[in-house]
Design a protein around this motif. Structure first.
Motif, short mmCIF file in Angstrom:
data_model
loop_
_atom_site.label_atom_id
_atom_site.label_comp_id
_atom_site.label_asym_id
_atom_site.label_seq_id
_atom_site.Cartn_x
_atom_site.Cartn_y
_atom_site.Cartn_z
N VAL A 100 -6.19 5.25 0.76
CA VAL A 100 -7.40 5.14 1.57
C VAL A 100 -7.83 3.68 1.56
O VAL A 100 -8.01 3.09 0.50
CB VAL A 100 -8.52 6.04 1.02
CG1 VAL A 100 -9.80 5.84 1.81
CG2 VAL A 100 -8.10 7.50 1.05
N THR A 101 -7.98 3.09 2.75
CA THR A 101 -8.32 1.69 2.88
C THR A 101 -9.56 1.53 3.75
O THR A 101 -9.72 2.24 4.73
CB THR A 101 -7.18 0.89 3.52
OG1 THR A 101 -6.99 1.34 4.86
CG2 THR A 101 -5.89 1.05 2.75
N ARG A 102 -10.43 0.62 3.37
CA ARG A 102 -11.59 0.33 4.21
C ARG A 102 -11.13 -0.52 5.38
O ARG A 102 -10.40 -1.50 5.19
CB ARG A 102 -12.67 -0.40 3.41
CG ARG A 102 -13.92 -0.58 4.24
CD ARG A 102 -15.06 -1.05 3.40
NE ARG A 102 -16.23 -1.09 4.25
CZ ARG A 102 -17.43 -0.75 3.86
NH1 ARG A 102 -17.63 -0.35 2.63
NH2 ARG A 102 -18.44 -0.82 4.68
N LEU A 103 -11.55 -0.13 6.57
CA LEU A 103 -11.13 -0.85 7.77
C LEU A 103 -12.10 -1.99 8.07
O LEU A 103 -13.32 -1.81 8.05
CB LEU A 103 -11.08 0.10 8.97
CG LEU A 103 -10.06 1.23 8.89
CD1 LEU A 103 -10.17 2.11 10.13
CD2 LEU A 103 -8.65 0.68 8.75
N GLY A 104 -11.53 -3.13 8.38
CA GLY A 104 -12.30 -4.27 8.85
C GLY A 104 -12.00 -4.50 10.31
O GLY A 104 -11.87 -3.56 11.09
N ARG B 74 -7.51 -5.52 9.47
CA ARG B 74 -7.84 -6.08 8.16
C ARG B 74 -8.31 -4.92 7.31
O ARG B 74 -9.15 -4.13 7.72
CB ARG B 74 -8.91 -7.14 8.27
CG ARG B 74 -9.24 -7.77 6.93
CD ARG B 74 -9.89 -9.13 7.13
NE ARG B 74 -10.42 -9.68 5.90
CZ ARG B 74 -9.69 -10.26 4.95
NH1 ARG B 74 -8.38 -10.35 5.09
NH2 ARG B 74 -10.25 -10.74 3.86
N ILE B 75 -7.74 -4.80 6.11
CA ILE B 75 -8.09 -3.70 5.22
C ILE B 75 -8.49 -4.23 3.85
O ILE B 75 -8.15 -5.35 3.48
CB ILE B 75 -6.93 -2.69 5.06
CG1 ILE B 75 -5.71 -3.36 4.40
CG2 ILE B 75 -6.57 -2.05 6.39
CD1 ILE B 75 -4.71 -2.38 3.84
N THR B 76 -9.21 -3.39 3.14
CA THR B 76 -9.53 -3.64 1.73
C THR B 76 -9.21 -2.36 0.98
O THR B 76 -9.63 -1.28 1.39
CB THR B 76 -11.02 -3.98 1.55
OG1 THR B 76 -11.34 -5.09 2.39
CG2 THR B 76 -11.34 -4.31 0.11
N ALA B 77 -8.45 -2.49 -0.10
CA ALA B 77 -8.09 -1.33 -0.91
C ALA B 77 -7.81 -1.77 -2.33
O ALA B 77 -7.04 -2.71 -2.54
CB ALA B 77 -6.87 -0.62 -0.33
N SER B 78 -8.44 -1.12 -3.28
CA SER B 78 -8.22 -1.41 -4.70
C SER B 78 -8.33 -2.90 -5.00
O SER B 78 -7.53 -3.46 -5.76
CB SER B 78 -6.85 -0.88 -5.14
OG SER B 78 -6.78 0.50 -4.94
N ALA C 20 0.85 -1.20 0.00
CA ALA C 20 0.00 0.00 0.00
C ALA C 20 0.88 1.24 0.00
O ALA C 20 1.86 1.33 0.74
CB ALA C 20 -0.91 0.00 1.22
N GLU C 21 0.52 2.20 -0.84
CA GLU C 21 1.28 3.44 -0.94
C GLU C 21 0.92 4.40 0.19
O GLU C 21 -0.19 4.34 0.74
CB GLU C 21 0.99 4.13 -2.27
CG GLU C 21 1.48 3.35 -3.46
CD GLU C 21 1.16 4.04 -4.78
OE1 GLU C 21 0.37 5.01 -4.78
OE2 GLU C 21 1.69 3.60 -5.80
N LEU C 22 1.81 5.30 0.48
CA LEU C 22 1.58 6.35 1.47
C LEU C 22 0.32 7.13 1.07
O LEU C 22 0.17 7.54 -0.07
CB LEU C 22 2.77 7.30 1.52
CG LEU C 22 2.62 8.54 2.39
CD1 LEU C 22 2.55 8.15 3.85
CD2 LEU C 22 3.79 9.49 2.16
N GLY C 23 -0.60 7.30 2.01
CA GLY C 23 -1.81 8.07 1.77
C GLY C 23 -2.94 7.29 1.13
O GLY C 23 -4.02 7.85 0.90
#
Length: 164
Positions: free
Chosen positions: A127-131, A139-143, A122-125
């Motif tokens: 935005v990830t959905r938090l689980g 736990r995250i979800t991103a792209s 994951a890149e700096l900045g």
């Protein structure tokens, strides 16, 4: 002697009492401060809590996590990761939780273990959905990628906050 015992009993009672609940918002009665996200793709940030106050800038990133630090009527005073803030109408905010990645190329692990497979970076900045979050991992979800990152690499959680 009785006075000393009373003082000792008071001290023990204070130590055993549960910690006071966090401050509550005067409008919503929700914890203050707390995290929310920007529901809209754009949100005006005003100098004060009304439409007559000047727009200082515009948030332009949907799902950006923001911290609510004050409430007044239909307005919420929010601050972003950099501490910049202002007043936003409550209809522009969502309780859906997102976080910002704090370190460039943060490994996203398949499980909550640094020995597990890295499924993405994951890149700096970002935005990830938090689980689910515990004291050490979220736990995250991103792209389209899902996985686990150390919670210290994310902005958007209160200290000690866990999520199921």
């Amino acid at each position: 002697m009785k006075r000393v015992l009373s003082l000792a009993a008071l001290i023990v009672a204070m130590m055993c009492a549960p910690l006071a609940a966090s401050e509550r918002g005067p409008v919503t009665n929700l914890p203050m401060p707390r995290f929310v996200s920007l529901k809209a793709s754009e949100g005006n940030v005003r100098r004060g809590p009304s439409l007559s106050h000047r727009i200082d800038w515009v948030f332009k990133h949907r799902n950006m996590p923001l911290q609510v630090v004050a409430e007044h009527g239909h307005w919420r005073r929010v601050v972003d990761r950099d501490g910049a803030g202002g007043w936003v109408h409550y209809t522009l905010l969502s309780g859906t939780r997102f976080g910002l990645v704090e370190e460039d190329m943060t490994p996203v692990y398949k499980t909550a273990d640094t020995n597990s497979m890295v499924v993405a970076h994951a890149e700096l900045g970002a935005v990830t959905r938090l689980g689910k979050c515990d004291d050490y991992w979220c736990r995250i979800t991103a792209s389209g990628a899902k996985g686990w990152v150390p919670r210290e690499k994310l902005w958007g959680l209160m200290p000690g906050e866990t999520r199921e």
